[in-house]
Write a protein that holds these residues in place. Sequence first.
Motif, mmCIF file in Angstrom:
data_model
loop_
_atom_site.group_PDB
_atom_site.id
_atom_site.type_symbol
_atom_site.label_atom_id
_atom_site.label_comp_id
_atom_site.label_asym_id
_atom_site.label_seq_id
_atom_site.Cartn_x
_atom_site.Cartn_y
_atom_site.Cartn_z
ATOM 1 N N PRO A 312 0.806 -1.230 0.000
ATOM 2 C CA PRO A 312 0.000 0.000 0.000
ATOM 3 C C PRO A 312 0.836 1.276 0.000
ATOM 4 N N SER A 313 1.972 1.238 0.683
ATOM 5 C CA SER A 313 2.836 2.415 0.705
ATOM 6 C C SER A 313 3.354 2.745 -0.689
ATOM 7 N N ALA A 314 3.785 1.713 -1.420
ATOM 8 C CA ALA A 314 4.266 1.929 -2.789
ATOM 9 C C ALA A 314 3.128 2.379 -3.703
ATOM 10 N N ILE A 315 1.947 1.805 -3.508
ATOM 11 C CA ILE A 315 0.795 2.204 -4.327
ATOM 12 C C ILE A 315 0.448 3.671 -4.076
ATOM 13 N N ALA A 316 0.607 4.124 -2.829
ATOM 14 C CA ALA A 316 0.338 5.533 -2.515
ATOM 15 C C ALA A 316 1.273 6.447 -3.295
ATOM 16 N N PHE A 317 2.527 6.034 -3.445
ATOM 17 C CA PHE A 317 3.471 6.786 -4.265
ATOM 18 C C PHE A 317 2.975 6.859 -5.709
ATOM 19 N N ILE A 318 2.539 5.712 -6.218
ATOM 20 C CA ILE A 318 2.103 5.640 -7.622
ATOM 21 C C ILE A 318 0.869 6.501 -7.859
ATOM 22 N N LEU A 319 -0.103 6.413 -6.946
ATOM 23 C CA LEU A 319 -1.352 7.158 -7.122
ATOM 24 C C LEU A 319 -1.174 8.648 -6.851
ATOM 25 N N GLY A 320 -0.221 8.984 -6.000
ATOM 26 C CA GLY A 320 -0.006 10.389 -5.676
ATOM 27 C C GLY A 320 0.708 11.157 -6.763
ATOM 28 N N ALA A 321 1.490 10.459 -7.594
ATOM 29 C CA ALA A 321 2.302 11.141 -8.605
ATOM 30 C C ALA A 321 1.473 11.953 -9.606
ATOM 31 N N PRO A 322 0.365 11.423 -10.172
ATOM 32 C CA PRO A 322 -0.393 12.214 -11.151
ATOM 33 C C PRO A 322 -1.072 13.456 -10.569
ATOM 34 N N VAL A 323 -1.206 13.519 -9.239
ATOM 35 C CA VAL A 323 -1.859 14.674 -8.622
ATOM 36 C C VAL A 323 -0.912 15.874 -8.556
ATOM 37 N N VAL A 324 0.396 15.598 -8.559
ATOM 38 C CA VAL A 324 1.380 16.659 -8.371
ATOM 39 C C VAL A 324 1.264 17.770 -9.418
ATOM 40 N N PRO A 325 1.115 17.462 -10.736
ATOM 41 C CA PRO A 325 1.007 18.558 -11.716
ATOM 42 C C PRO A 325 -0.167 19.495 -11.454
ATOM 43 N N VAL A 326 -1.284 18.945 -10.986
ATOM 44 C CA VAL A 326 -2.445 19.783 -10.687
ATOM 45 C C VAL A 326 -2.114 20.755 -9.553
ATOM 46 N N LEU A 327 -1.478 20.246 -8.516
ATOM 47 C CA LEU A 327 -1.081 21.100 -7.398
ATOM 48 C C LEU A 327 -0.031 22.115 -7.835
ATOM 49 N N ALA A 328 0.963 21.639 -8.626
ATOM 50 C CA ALA A 328 2.050 22.521 -9.052
ATOM 51 C C ALA A 328 1.559 23.662 -9.924
ATOM 52 N N HIS A 329 0.469 23.443 -10.630
ATOM 53 C CA HIS A 329 -0.076 24.489 -11.501
ATOM 54 C C HIS A 329 -0.741 25.608 -10.695
ATOM 55 N N ARG A 330 -1.206 25.285 -9.489
ATOM 56 C CA ARG A 330 -1.970 26.259 -8.703
ATOM 57 C C ARG A 330 -1.189 26.853 -7.542
ATOM 58 N N PHE A 331 -0.266 26.075 -6.956
ATOM 59 C CA PHE A 331 0.395 26.519 -5.734
ATOM 60 C C PHE A 331 1.913 26.585 -5.925
ATOM 61 N N ARG A 332 2.537 27.388 -5.087
ATOM 62 C CA ARG A 332 3.997 27.499 -5.126
ATOM 63 C C ARG A 332 4.641 26.192 -4.657
ATOM 64 N N PRO A 333 5.792 25.829 -5.242
ATOM 65 C CA PRO A 333 6.485 24.606 -4.804
ATOM 66 C C PRO A 333 6.797 24.599 -3.313
ATOM 67 N N ALA A 334 7.132 25.785 -2.751
ATOM 68 C CA ALA A 334 7.463 25.841 -1.327
ATOM 69 C C ALA A 334 6.290 25.385 -0.474
ATOM 70 N N LEU A 335 5.082 25.832 -0.825
ATOM 71 C CA LEU A 335 3.889 25.462 -0.050
ATOM 72 C C LEU A 335 3.574 23.978 -0.210
ATOM 73 N N ILE A 336 3.682 23.465 -1.448
ATOM 74 C CA ILE A 336 3.378 22.050 -1.695
ATOM 75 C C ILE A 336 4.370 21.165 -0.953
ATOM 76 N N MET A 337 5.669 21.489 -1.084
ATOM 77 C CA MET A 337 6.679 20.649 -0.441
ATOM 78 C C MET A 337 6.648 20.782 1.071
ATOM 79 N N GLY A 338 6.431 21.994 1.563
ATOM 80 C CA GLY A 338 6.344 22.165 3.010
ATOM 81 C C GLY A 338 5.198 21.365 3.601
ATOM 82 N N THR A 339 4.044 21.417 2.933
ATOM 83 C CA THR A 339 2.885 20.647 3.400
ATOM 84 C C THR A 339 3.144 19.151 3.295
ATOM 85 N N GLY A 340 3.732 18.729 2.167
ATOM 86 C CA GLY A 340 4.022 17.310 1.973
ATOM 87 C C GLY A 340 4.993 16.770 3.001
#
Length: 522
Positions: A312-340
């Motif tokens: 499940p941990s590896a699957i979470a990595f796989i499923l989380g990857a496609p969401v990153v571009p959507v977040l990156a388009h709207r929010f600053r990298p600092a906020l995304i990475m800090g929250t992550g």
Amino acid sequence: MTPTDDTPRATRRDWLGLAVIALPCLLYSMDLTVLNLAVPQLSADLKPSAAQMLWIVDIYGFMVAGSLITMGTLGDRIGRRKLLLIGAAAFGFASVLAAFSTSAEMLIATRALLGVAGATLAPSTLSLIHNMFRNPQERTFAIGIWIASFSAGGAIGPLVGGLLLEHYWWGSVFLVGVPVMLLLLILGPILLPEFKDPDAGRIDLLSAALSLAAVLATIYGIKDMAEHGIGWRAVAPILAGIGIGAVFLRRQRRLTDPMLDLKLFRNAVISAALAINVLGFLFLFGSFLFIGQYLQLVLGFSPLEAGLWSLPSAIAFILGAPVVPVLAHRFRPALIMGTGLALAGCGFALLSRVAVDSHPAVVVVAGVVFSLGFTPVVALTTELIVGTAPPERAGSAAALSETSLEFGGAVGIAILGSIITAVYRSEIAAGMPAGLPDEAARVAAATLGGAVAEAAQLPADLAAGLLAVARAAFVSGMQLSALVATLGLFATALVALVLLRAVPPASAQVAPKPVSPEAALP
């Protein structure tokens, strides 16, 4: 209109090429994990010494880490597709040799060759993505797929290995890579474009040797420190690695065409992303050290069962990857990475509460939480490092990105491993059952694995007492190690928020200039 609206979009051939690129990435991470399951059969067949067994397991990762900078620069010079295909051919050939090795020495040599070949895969594929996907949002998505392929390989490696070993000999785990590499050799020339630096000079062989020696010596010393504690046996190679590294850097300043372009470090964004990479992977890789042991040696699962609980941990990595571009388009990298990073810290905080008799679901939930939190960090640091670098230096930048995570992982294993070892040895020495033979007590005091092995040869009452003390001691070390990782990840989140606060979201970034015709070969 945003700055990315008029940037070149990826073609159908580029997206098909991304699928081809994912193949060697999948295999690369599989090869890091699949051998562990084969150790018992391999030991019975080749009868390696203890030292040889360590080299069989470790040499692949050592050679990958030591060769990354050389291979990244080589790709810039001879062509990234060409290097990828050469590496694929060498990887397939070495896989066959490893599968049919007739001695421990032969297997060590072939694993070393696999490591050198494997070092061509990550920087070549990542730099090709940088050149194929010029649009920042598409590139972030492509990098997410690239990362997911590594995660998928790590997830299915234990499963594939376990199934093969139930029906075939230990060498079968190496043959999995052969058809994959053959497919890459067939499709690569058709779907992948060629890129290289048209003004690159000759590769400096002395610099290549110095970089390999510096990384190998440093990581060897760090790994030894994790296994045996602080001593000259570990400190000496670390100091030697640092000294050789200083000579390497001094040489790069003098060369007209350096292997490592030190100007990359002058870029504040690249330097910050590299620092976050090192710190983040320091704590993430350290978790792999104790979660696997907890599932197998404390809860008593087989390697295959432990792999399934880790899935499940590896699957979470796989499923989380496609969401990153959507977040990156709207929010600053600092906020995304800090929250992550803060979310990943919460996952480790949950791990710090795991007890000897906890349900494995607790570990699964903790793993899913820190995987989801860490996914955007991996994708965005990689994008910032490679995307900020000049196109002709994409290979060098990709190698730096990979080297930073390898180095961070090695340091993390040493630090968190040392914490677990110190707590374990302290608590088991204080609670060692009376009547235990001296040799059994000595072995059990060293590692939890040793305690489990010795308990199998003892009377039931004595074995139960030893296992109870040893498992409790290990879990105490694991809890403290997870707590340190929690605090470290929260601190890294603050580093990301401060150092990258000026970097805009992807929607406000201007794509890099297209590569010149001389640098983009058909």
